[in-house]
Motif scaffolding. Structure first.
Motif, PDB file in Angstrom:
ATOM      1  N   ALA A   8       1.845  -8.498   4.825  1.00  0.00           N
ATOM      2  CA  ALA A   8       1.905  -7.215   4.112  1.00  0.00           C
ATOM      3  C   ALA A   8       3.240  -7.129   3.375  1.00  0.00           C
ATOM      4  O   ALA A   8       4.168  -7.880   3.668  1.00  0.00           O
ATOM      5  CB  ALA A   8       1.774  -6.046   5.093  1.00  0.00           C
ATOM      6  N   THR A   9       3.331  -6.206   2.443  1.00  0.00           N
ATOM      7  CA  THR A   9       4.582  -6.017   1.727  1.00  0.00           C
ATOM      8  C   THR A   9       5.513  -5.104   2.513  1.00  0.00           C
ATOM      9  O   THR A   9       5.075  -4.367   3.408  1.00  0.00           O
ATOM     10  CB  THR A   9       4.350  -5.384   0.341  1.00  0.00           C
ATOM     11  OG1 THR A   9       3.831  -4.065   0.526  1.00  0.00           O
ATOM     12  CG2 THR A   9       3.393  -6.218  -0.500  1.00  0.00           C
ATOM     13  N   ARG A  10       6.784  -5.161   2.156  1.00  0.00           N
ATOM     14  CA  ARG A  10       7.753  -4.251   2.769  1.00  0.00           C
ATOM     15  C   ARG A  10       7.352  -2.809   2.511  1.00  0.00           C
ATOM     16  O   ARG A  10       7.460  -1.949   3.381  1.00  0.00           O
ATOM     17  CB  ARG A  10       9.162  -4.513   2.208  1.00  0.00           C
ATOM     18  CG  ARG A  10      10.226  -3.583   2.818  1.00  0.00           C
ATOM     19  CD  ARG A  10      11.466  -3.471   1.963  1.00  0.00           C
ATOM     20  NE  ARG A  10      11.223  -2.955   0.643  1.00  0.00           N
ATOM     21  CZ  ARG A  10      11.002  -1.643   0.348  1.00  0.00           C
ATOM     22  NH1 ARG A  10      10.981  -0.743   1.302  1.00  0.00           N
ATOM     23  NH2 ARG A  10      10.810  -1.266  -0.892  1.00  0.00           N
ATOM     24  N   GLN A  11       6.856  -2.538   1.306  1.00  0.00           N
ATOM     25  CA  GLN A  11       6.451  -1.183   0.943  1.00  0.00           C
ATOM     26  C   GLN A  11       5.292  -0.699   1.820  1.00  0.00           C
ATOM     27  O   GLN A  11       5.256   0.472   2.202  1.00  0.00           O
ATOM     28  CB  GLN A  11       6.054  -1.112  -0.539  1.00  0.00           C
ATOM     29  CG  GLN A  11       7.216  -1.342  -1.484  1.00  0.00           C
ATOM     30  CD  GLN A  11       7.449  -2.804  -1.840  1.00  0.00           C
ATOM     31  OE1 GLN A  11       7.009  -3.726  -1.155  1.00  0.00           O
ATOM     32  NE2 GLN A  11       8.178  -3.040  -2.923  1.00  0.00           N
ATOM     33  N   THR A  12       4.377  -1.589   2.132  1.00  0.00           N
ATOM     34  CA  THR A  12       3.251  -1.221   2.997  1.00  0.00           C
ATOM     35  C   THR A  12       3.742  -0.895   4.398  1.00  0.00           C
ATOM     36  O   THR A  12       3.329   0.115   4.990  1.00  0.00           O
ATOM     37  CB  THR A  12       2.207  -2.347   3.044  1.00  0.00           C
ATOM     38  OG1 THR A  12       1.675  -2.533   1.722  1.00  0.00           O
ATOM     39  CG2 THR A  12       1.076  -2.025   4.008  1.00  0.00           C
ATOM     40  N   ILE A  13       4.627  -1.726   4.932  1.00  0.00           N
ATOM     41  CA  ILE A  13       5.179  -1.463   6.268  1.00  0.00           C
ATOM     42  C   ILE A  13       5.910  -0.121   6.273  1.00  0.00           C
ATOM     43  O   ILE A  13       5.747   0.689   7.195  1.00  0.00           O
ATOM     44  CB  ILE A  13       6.117  -2.605   6.715  1.00  0.00           C
ATOM     45  CG1 ILE A  13       5.365  -3.945   6.808  1.00  0.00           C
ATOM     46  CG2 ILE A  13       6.804  -2.259   8.042  1.00  0.00           C
ATOM     47  CD1 ILE A  13       4.203  -3.973   7.769  1.00  0.00           C
TER      48      ILE A  13
END
Length: 71
Positions: free
Chosen positions: A30-35
């Motif tokens: 997942a992306t950092r933004q998703t986390i």
């Protein structure tokens, strides 16, 4: 009808392991933004991603995620 809300303790688990959001995202696909969005309760992850996150921390799913029907 109330929608409810998925809650989690990802931030606490992640910080206890000294992982950045980017590192956790890299580990679970997942992306950092998703986390970040998941941690803030702005986004409920897919079931697949939620299980990958739980597996990454080696804890049962229900120890990471819960559902608040009144949220």
């Amino acid at each position: 009808m109330k929608k409810g809300r998925v809650q989690n303790c990802i931030k606490e688990l992640r910080q206890a392991r000294r992982l950045s959001q980017q590192a956790l995202g890299d580990h679970v696909g997942a992306t950092r933004q998703t986390i970040n969005a998941i941690e803030q309760g702005k986004y409920a992850p897919s079931l697949e991603l939620a299980f990958r996150i739980s597996a990454e921390f080696a804890v049962p799913f229900e120890d990471v995620f819960s559902f608040d029907p009144d949220g």
